[in-house]
Design an enzyme around this catalytic site. Structure first.
Site, PDB file in Angstrom:
ATOM      1  N   LYS A  91     -36.459 -45.429  80.989  1.00 20.37           N
ATOM      2  CA  LYS A  91     -35.857 -46.539  81.202  1.00 20.37           C
ATOM      3  C   LYS A  91     -36.635 -47.815  81.553  1.00 20.37           C
ATOM      4  O   LYS A  91     -37.140 -47.607  82.481  1.00 20.37           O
ATOM      5  CB  LYS A  91     -34.796 -46.087  82.177  1.00 20.37           C
ATOM      6  CG  LYS A  91     -33.791 -47.194  82.533  1.00 20.37           C
ATOM      7  CD  LYS A  91     -32.876 -46.718  83.705  1.00 20.37           C
ATOM      8  CE  LYS A  91     -32.253 -48.010  84.356  1.00 20.37           C
ATOM      9  NZ  LYS A  91     -31.055 -47.526  85.660  1.00 20.37           N
ATOM     10  N   ASP A 119     -32.002 -54.786  87.330  1.00 16.89           N
ATOM     11  CA  ASP A 119     -30.436 -54.407  87.537  1.00 16.89           C
ATOM     12  C   ASP A 119     -29.719 -54.891  88.518  1.00 16.89           C
ATOM     13  O   ASP A 119     -29.553 -54.514  89.756  1.00 16.89           O
ATOM     14  CB  ASP A 119     -30.639 -53.021  87.415  1.00 16.89           C
ATOM     15  CG  ASP A 119     -29.165 -52.173  87.343  1.00 16.89           C
ATOM     16  OD1 ASP A 119     -28.272 -52.839  87.075  1.00 16.89           O
ATOM     17  OD2 ASP A 119     -29.257 -51.105  87.840  1.00 16.89           O
ATOM     18  N   LYS A 138     -23.877 -55.519  92.016  1.00 15.05           N
ATOM     19  CA  LYS A 138     -24.288 -54.650  93.069  1.00 15.05           C
ATOM     20  C   LYS A 138     -24.352 -55.523  94.479  1.00 15.05           C
ATOM     21  O   LYS A 138     -24.355 -57.086  94.279  1.00 15.05           O
ATOM     22  CB  LYS A 138     -25.850 -54.418  92.821  1.00 15.05           C
ATOM     23  CG  LYS A 138     -26.178 -53.328  92.111  1.00 15.05           C
ATOM     24  CD  LYS A 138     -27.571 -53.036  91.901  1.00 15.05           C
ATOM     25  CE  LYS A 138     -28.037 -51.934  90.958  1.00 15.05           C
ATOM     26  NZ  LYS A 138     -27.240 -50.446  91.197  1.00 15.05           N
ATOM     27  N   ASP A 184     -36.358 -50.953  88.471  1.00 19.14           N
ATOM     28  CA  ASP A 184     -35.355 -50.232  87.739  1.00 19.14           C
ATOM     29  C   ASP A 184     -36.160 -50.098  86.224  1.00 19.14           C
ATOM     30  O   ASP A 184     -35.455 -49.454  85.272  1.00 19.14           O
ATOM     31  CB  ASP A 184     -33.913 -50.866  87.530  1.00 19.14           C
ATOM     32  CG  ASP A 184     -32.967 -49.834  87.403  1.00 19.14           C
ATOM     33  OD1 ASP A 184     -33.052 -48.546  87.389  1.00 19.14           O
ATOM     34  OD2 ASP A 184     -31.953 -50.263  86.819  1.00 19.14           O
ATOM     35  N   ASP A 188     -22.732 -51.241  85.859  1.00 17.52           N
ATOM     36  CA  ASP A 188     -23.652 -50.711  86.368  1.00 17.52           C
ATOM     37  C   ASP A 188     -24.416 -49.545  86.324  1.00 17.52           C
ATOM     38  O   ASP A 188     -25.435 -48.953  86.573  1.00 17.52           O
ATOM     39  CB  ASP A 188     -23.482 -50.787  88.164  1.00 17.52           C
ATOM     40  CG  ASP A 188     -24.879 -51.030  88.884  1.00 17.52           C
ATOM     41  OD1 ASP A 188     -25.748 -51.169  88.353  1.00 17.52           O
ATOM     42  OD2 ASP A 188     -24.801 -50.864  90.226  1.00 17.52           O
ATOM     43  N   GLU A 233     -25.812 -48.618  83.640  1.00 24.47           N
ATOM     44  CA  GLU A 233     -26.503 -49.290  82.328  1.00 24.47           C
ATOM     45  C   GLU A 233     -27.590 -48.246  81.886  1.00 24.47           C
ATOM     46  O   GLU A 233     -27.686 -48.391  80.692  1.00 24.47           O
ATOM     47  CB  GLU A 233     -26.781 -50.534  82.552  1.00 24.47           C
ATOM     48  CG  GLU A 233     -28.145 -50.740  83.179  1.00 24.47           C
ATOM     49  CD  GLU A 233     -28.332 -50.199  84.557  1.00 24.47           C
ATOM     50  OE1 GLU A 233     -27.359 -50.026  85.113  1.00 24.47           O
ATOM     51  OE2 GLU A 233     -29.398 -50.017  85.223  1.00 24.47           O
ATOM     52  N   ARG A 262     -28.050 -45.277  81.385  1.00 23.11           N
ATOM     53  CA  ARG A 262     -27.752 -44.135  80.356  1.00 23.11           C
ATOM     54  C   ARG A 262     -27.085 -44.800  78.771  1.00 23.11           C
ATOM     55  O   ARG A 262     -27.217 -44.439  77.849  1.00 23.11           O
ATOM     56  CB  ARG A 262     -26.447 -43.397  80.836  1.00 23.11           C
ATOM     57  CG  ARG A 262     -25.381 -44.050  81.299  1.00 23.11           C
ATOM     58  CD  ARG A 262     -24.203 -43.349  82.224  1.00 23.11           C
ATOM     59  NE  ARG A 262     -24.655 -43.451  83.480  1.00 23.11           N
ATOM     60  CZ  ARG A 262     -24.045 -42.643  84.241  1.00 23.11           C
ATOM     61  NH1 ARG A 262     -23.181 -42.109  84.178  1.00 23.11           N
ATOM     62  NH2 ARG A 262     -24.465 -42.978  85.804  1.00 23.11           N
TER      63      ARG A 262
HETATM   64  N1  BES Z   1     -30.619 -48.406  88.592  1.00 18.96           N
HETATM   65  C1  BES Z   1     -29.883 -47.824  89.138  1.00 18.96           C
HETATM   66  C2  BES Z   1     -29.795 -46.360  89.986  1.00 18.96           C
HETATM   67  C3  BES Z   1     -30.230 -46.436  91.318  1.00 18.96           C
HETATM   68  C4  BES Z   1     -29.680 -46.993  92.590  1.00 18.96           C
HETATM   69  C5  BES Z   1     -31.708 -46.034  91.696  1.00 18.96           C
HETATM   70  C6  BES Z   1     -30.261 -47.088  93.602  1.00 18.96           C
HETATM   71  C7  BES Z   1     -32.342 -46.308  92.877  1.00 18.96           C
HETATM   72  C8  BES Z   1     -31.643 -46.780  93.797  1.00 18.96           C
HETATM   73  C9  BES Z   1     -28.430 -47.425  88.302  1.00 18.96           C
HETATM   74  O1  BES Z   1     -28.523 -48.319  86.887  1.00 18.96           O
HETATM   75  C10 BES Z   1     -26.985 -47.753  88.714  1.00 18.96           C
HETATM   76  O2  BES Z   1     -26.630 -48.558  89.164  1.00 18.96           O
HETATM   77  N2  BES Z   1     -26.658 -46.522  89.009  1.00 18.96           N
HETATM   78  C11 BES Z   1     -25.251 -46.251  89.528  1.00 18.96           C
HETATM   79  C12 BES Z   1     -24.357 -45.541  88.780  1.00 18.96           C
HETATM   80  C13 BES Z   1     -22.643 -45.622  89.235  1.00 18.96           C
HETATM   81  C14 BES Z   1     -22.304 -46.730  88.867  1.00 18.96           C
HETATM   82  C15 BES Z   1     -22.078 -44.500  88.361  1.00 18.96           C
HETATM   83  C16 BES Z   1     -25.248 -45.775  90.891  1.00 18.96           C
HETATM   84  O3  BES Z   1     -26.034 -44.817  91.033  1.00 18.96           O
HETATM   85  O4  BES Z   1     -24.693 -46.185  91.876  1.00 18.96           O
HETATM   86 ZN    ZN Z   2     -30.296 -49.327  86.641  1.00 18.67          ZN
HETATM   87 MN    MN Z   3     -27.071 -49.975  87.420  1.00 20.88          MN
END
Ligand code: BES
Ligand code: ZN
Ligand code: MN
Length: 498
Positions: free
Chosen positions: A267, A272, A279, A290, A349, A351, A353
């Protein structure tokens, strides 16, 4: 770093510094026993007076010890002798490297490799030494202006071995460890660079540079028009709110003849912000990390091509920014992935996947022997496993077991998590083939299940490195994980470990 091996007694070798160790309860390590005898009991005296500590992680440098040829003797605490495993060995080497690097030592002789360590062959002890030295000496000063502090003067590291016959194994381990350390450093650099420097184009340039002058490695970069022609509308939906062009980076390492390749997908979200599902502000800077999945697979490629492993490995990195904007994808938008399956984007968010699914579909053309994706995918993973282990999900028992062992052998640990129909159900959409989120529970697992819809028929594993790829707080910075884990897997697969 340069490495050599020696069978000479620690007290007899004229180097800038020898590293020896002492255990709890007054037990001397092999090197310490020799130095103690040569110095007529100096080490035991210092233990008695309490000036050197057997506590694991402590280390003190003595200067001009009588009867010893080396200028300095670094005495590392090794803890309880019964508990001295590879993890403890690495901790002791790190402590020694840290203090020794603050002296003028250019040549250091590590005698801790003489200790008997659970699971520690001469190969592994040399490799763990080299990896730990690299990790300890790493500094990220690229973005600091002004005069930079001089790097450590350490140039050469000796590895004490018990018998001449161990030299081949030991030198092999040092070479592998040094290559892995270089891969880890590259991954850390890429992770630590800010989003305004480390863009998708920057990642692409880095991957191209790695291939330059390397006959076994090629890098191709696909632009947005090419991705559009391939039908990667899921990936492209993530990049629509930004001006930085998205890239699909494809690296191919050919060391294994006509064998099927292992494909590593990383990834590469270089920042992000969450997109329209923006966020919250605090800590958002950390979303420059990210792209640590991309950094991890590119770093692994650097390591294995340096080791010239007899194996074929491909790296595929979807690289994008995820920002809000007038053209950005909106919650509720539906996109068609390269696989033909449609996706309702309920949260922009989620994204990672959306870019990985198209990269996974693209990777089918390589007919992978195994495909492993690496991603800072979910905050839920950090909640579940903390910062110590990466989450492992797989549709293939053997591949899963292989990764668990590689984690243990490299000390870059993973923990298996389940998948299954119950979780897949959470991804149902009223309007499209699936939604891109699975609700508030089991978030790391439903994310993996989403990817699982694109890996049918391939031996696939997913590593969620959201907790392990970087540290927060005072030691904020990229860790370089899981370069050591993936390198270990490829070393083992290519039968390159003696
Ligand atoms: N890059 C983030 C995941 C992440 C968050 C990694 C905090 C490390 C610390 C990812 O893109 C994301 O935002 N995931 C969301 C998914 C949710 C919206 C289903 C998350 O984990 O909040
Ligand atoms: Zn992300
Ligand atoms: Mn995200």
């Amino acid at each position: 770093m340069e490495y050599f091996t020696t069978t000479s007694k620690p007290s007899r070798r004229a180097v800038d510094c020898v590293v020896i160790g002492i255990f709890e309860k007054g037990k001397l390590g092999a090197g310490a026993a020799d130095i103690d005898a040569a110095s007529k009991g100096e080490i035991r005296r210092l233990i008695k007076s309490g000036d050197i500590s057997p506590q694991l992680g402590r280390c003190i440098v003595l200067n001009g010890v009588a009867g010893v040829k080396a200028n300095r003797v670094a005495v590392a605490g090794l803890g309880k002798s019964g508990d001295f495993d590879v993890k403890a060995f690495r901790k002791a080497v790190a402590a020694a490297t840290h203090v020794v690097s603050q002296t003028r030592t250019k040549q250091m002789l590590n005698c801790l490799t003489l200790e008997s360590v659970a699971d520690g062959s001469p190969y592994y002890l040399a490799r763990h030494t080299a990896e730990t030295v690299g990790e300890t000496l790493y500094r990220f000063t690229k973005m600091k202006s002004g005069r930079k502090k001089a790097a450590s003067p350490l140039k050469k590291i000796g590895l004490a071995i018990a018998k001449r016959g161990d030299s081949g194994q030991s030198m092999k381990g040092a070479g592998h460890g040094d290559a892995i350390a270089a891969g880890v450093s590259l991954a850390r650099d890429l992770g630590n660079l800010p989003g305004n420097v480390c863009t998708p184009s920057f990642l692409a340039r880095t991957a191209k540079k790695l291939a330059q002058g390397n006959g076994q490695l090629t890098t191709r970069v696909l632009n947005e028009a090419e991705m559009k022609r391939l039908g990667m509308h899921s990936l492209l939906s993530v990049t629509s709110g930004t001006r930085e062009p998205a890239k699909l980076i494809v690296m191919q390492y050919k060391g294994g003849g006509s064998k099927k390749p292992v494909v590593l997908v990383g990834k590469g979200v270089t920042f992000d912000a969450g997109g329209i599902s923006l966020k919250p502000g605090p800590g958002m800077d950390e979303m420059k990390f990210d792209m640590c999945g991309a950094a991890g697979v590119i770093g692994t490629m650097a390591a294995i091509s340096k080791m010239k492993l007899p194996i074929n490995v491909n790296v595929v990195v979807p690289a994008v920014e995820n920002l809000p904007g007038g053209l950005a994808t909106k919650p509720g938008d539906i996109v068609k992935s390269m696989s033909g399956q449609t996706i309702e984007v309920l949260n922009t968010d989620a994204e990672g996947r959306l870019i990985l699914c198209d990269a996974l579909t693209y990777s089918r053309r390589f007919k992978p022997a195994a495909i492993i994706d690496v991603a800072t995918l979910t905050g839920a993973c950090v909640v579940a496993l903390g910062k110590h282990r990466s989450a492992l999900m797989s549709n293939d028992e053997d591949l899963g077991a292989e990764l668990v062992s590689a984690g243990n052998d490299s000390t870059d640990l993973v923990w298996p998590m389940p998948m299954g129909d119950e979780y897949v159900e959470q991804l149902k959409s009223n309007f499209a083939d699936m939604a891109n989120i699975g609700g508030p529970t089991g978030g790391a697992i439903t994310a993996a299940c989403f990817l699982g819809k694109f890996t049918d028929g391939m031996a696939w594993a997913h590593l969620d490195i959201a907790g392990t790829a970087w540290k927060s707080g005072a030691k904020k910075g990229a860790t370089g994980r899981p370069v050591a884990l993936l390198s270990q897997l490829l070393l083992a697969r290519s039968r390159s470990i003696p």
